[in-house]
Write a protein that holds these residues in place. Structure first.
Motif, short mmCIF file in Angstrom:
data_model
loop_
_atom_site.label_atom_id
_atom_site.label_comp_id
_atom_site.label_asym_id
_atom_site.label_seq_id
_atom_site.Cartn_x
_atom_site.Cartn_y
_atom_site.Cartn_z
N UNK A 1 -42.08 2.13 131.94
CA UNK A 1 -42.19 3.08 133.02
C UNK A 1 -43.13 2.52 134.07
N UNK A 2 -42.68 2.49 135.30
CA UNK A 2 -43.44 1.84 136.35
C UNK A 2 -43.97 2.79 137.41
N UNK A 3 -43.53 4.03 137.44
CA UNK A 3 -43.91 4.95 138.50
C UNK A 3 -45.41 5.28 138.40
N UNK A 4 -46.16 4.86 139.41
CA UNK A 4 -47.62 5.04 139.39
C UNK A 4 -48.01 6.50 139.33
N UNK A 5 -47.24 7.38 139.97
CA UNK A 5 -47.55 8.81 139.94
C UNK A 5 -47.58 9.33 138.50
N UNK A 6 -46.60 8.92 137.71
CA UNK A 6 -46.52 9.42 136.34
C UNK A 6 -47.52 8.72 135.41
N UNK A 7 -47.81 7.47 135.70
CA UNK A 7 -48.86 6.78 134.93
C UNK A 7 -50.20 7.46 135.15
N UNK A 8 -50.51 7.81 136.39
CA UNK A 8 -51.75 8.51 136.70
C UNK A 8 -51.76 9.91 136.08
N UNK A 9 -50.65 10.62 136.19
CA UNK A 9 -50.55 11.96 135.61
C UNK A 9 -50.76 11.90 134.09
N UNK A 10 -50.17 10.92 133.44
CA UNK A 10 -50.33 10.77 131.99
C UNK A 10 -51.78 10.47 131.65
N UNK A 11 -52.41 9.60 132.41
CA UNK A 11 -53.82 9.28 132.19
C UNK A 11 -54.69 10.53 132.35
N UNK A 12 -54.41 11.32 133.38
CA UNK A 12 -55.16 12.56 133.59
C UNK A 12 -54.93 13.54 132.43
N UNK A 13 -53.70 13.64 131.98
CA UNK A 13 -53.37 14.55 130.88
C UNK A 13 -54.12 14.16 129.61
N UNK A 14 -54.12 12.89 129.29
CA UNK A 14 -54.82 12.42 128.09
C UNK A 14 -56.31 12.72 128.21
N UNK A 15 -56.89 12.45 129.37
CA UNK A 15 -58.31 12.74 129.58
C UNK A 15 -58.62 14.22 129.44
N UNK A 16 -57.69 15.05 129.85
CA UNK A 16 -57.88 16.49 129.81
C UNK A 16 -57.83 17.06 128.39
N UNK A 17 -56.97 16.49 127.55
CA UNK A 17 -56.74 17.09 126.23
C UNK A 17 -57.29 16.29 125.05
N UNK A 18 -57.86 15.11 125.32
CA UNK A 18 -58.19 14.22 124.21
C UNK A 18 -59.26 14.72 123.26
N UNK A 19 -60.09 15.65 123.66
CA UNK A 19 -61.14 16.13 122.75
C UNK A 19 -60.95 17.57 122.31
N UNK A 20 -59.75 18.10 122.51
CA UNK A 20 -59.47 19.49 122.14
C UNK A 20 -58.35 19.54 121.10
N UNK A 21 -58.62 20.05 119.91
CA UNK A 21 -57.59 20.08 118.87
C UNK A 21 -56.60 21.24 118.97
N UNK A 22 -56.84 22.22 119.84
CA UNK A 22 -55.95 23.39 119.90
C UNK A 22 -54.72 23.09 120.75
N UNK A 23 -53.54 23.16 120.15
CA UNK A 23 -52.29 22.83 120.82
C UNK A 23 -52.03 23.78 121.99
N UNK A 24 -52.24 25.07 121.80
CA UNK A 24 -51.97 26.04 122.86
C UNK A 24 -52.86 25.76 124.08
N UNK A 25 -54.15 25.56 123.84
CA UNK A 25 -55.07 25.26 124.94
C UNK A 25 -54.64 23.98 125.67
N UNK A 26 -54.26 22.98 124.91
CA UNK A 26 -53.86 21.71 125.52
C UNK A 26 -52.58 21.84 126.35
N UNK A 27 -51.61 22.56 125.84
CA UNK A 27 -50.36 22.71 126.59
C UNK A 27 -50.55 23.64 127.79
N UNK A 28 -51.47 24.58 127.71
CA UNK A 28 -51.80 25.41 128.87
C UNK A 28 -52.38 24.54 129.98
N UNK A 29 -53.33 23.69 129.62
CA UNK A 29 -53.91 22.79 130.62
C UNK A 29 -52.88 21.79 131.14
#
Length: 156
Positions: free
Chosen positions: A1-29
């Motif tokens: 996957x080469x689209x920079x927009x989605x690479x950045x979005x994925x990086x932001x998503x991982x940073x947002x949810x990486x320390x939270x074990x609750x699935x509902x909270x993570x999918x809400x964010x």
């Protein structure tokens, strides 16, 4: 996957949810993050597979259908077939469930927890033909990376 927009979005998503074990909270964010960063969407959210239907989970947008039978509509068909569905015109999709009459196109990606189907990411747009192959690949990458993290840190 080469689209920079989605690479950045994925990086932001991982940073947002990486320390939270609750699935509902993570999918809400995650639904909020997508809604904030991706243009021309009128609904983004998750449905969870429970018994033989999809049940509404965290989302951003207007109130939505709460339960969707497996095999019905775009979401139900995606989970039944374990396939991503990119629909250019939802009004031409046989059996489409119109939760929001303003939606014209849809992208639905099944997700898995512990190797089992767990639900779908559902993206709706008021623009016919809104979702490209690049969008499909980008969101699929985002969901697969999110699954890895959720599977490693959650009690799912």
């Amino acid at each position: 996957m080469e689209d920079k927009q989605y690479l950045l979005l994925t990086k932001q998503a991982i940073g947002l949810i990486e320390n939270e074990p609750d699935v509902i909270a993570n999918l809400a964010n995650l639904s909020a993050l997508i809604s904030m960063n991706i243009e021309r969407l009128n609904w983004v959210g998750f449905y969870f597979l429970k018994d033989n239907e999809l049940v509404l989970g965290p989302f951003q947008g207007k109130p939505a259908c709460v339960r969707i039978p497996v095999g019905r509509g775009v979401c139900g068909t995606a989970i039944a077939t374990s396939r991503t569905l990119r629909v250019e015109d939802v009004h031409a999709f046989e059996g489409h469930i119109a939760c929001d009459c303003e939606s014209r196109s849809e992208l639905v990606i099944p997700f898995y927890l512990n190797g089992k189907p767990a639900g779908v990411l559902d993206l709706d747009s008021p623009v016919k033909g809104r979702f490209s192959e690049s969008d499909e690949l980008g969101f699929t990458h985002l969901i697969r990376e999110t699954e890895k993290l959720l599977n490693s840190q959650s009690n799912v």
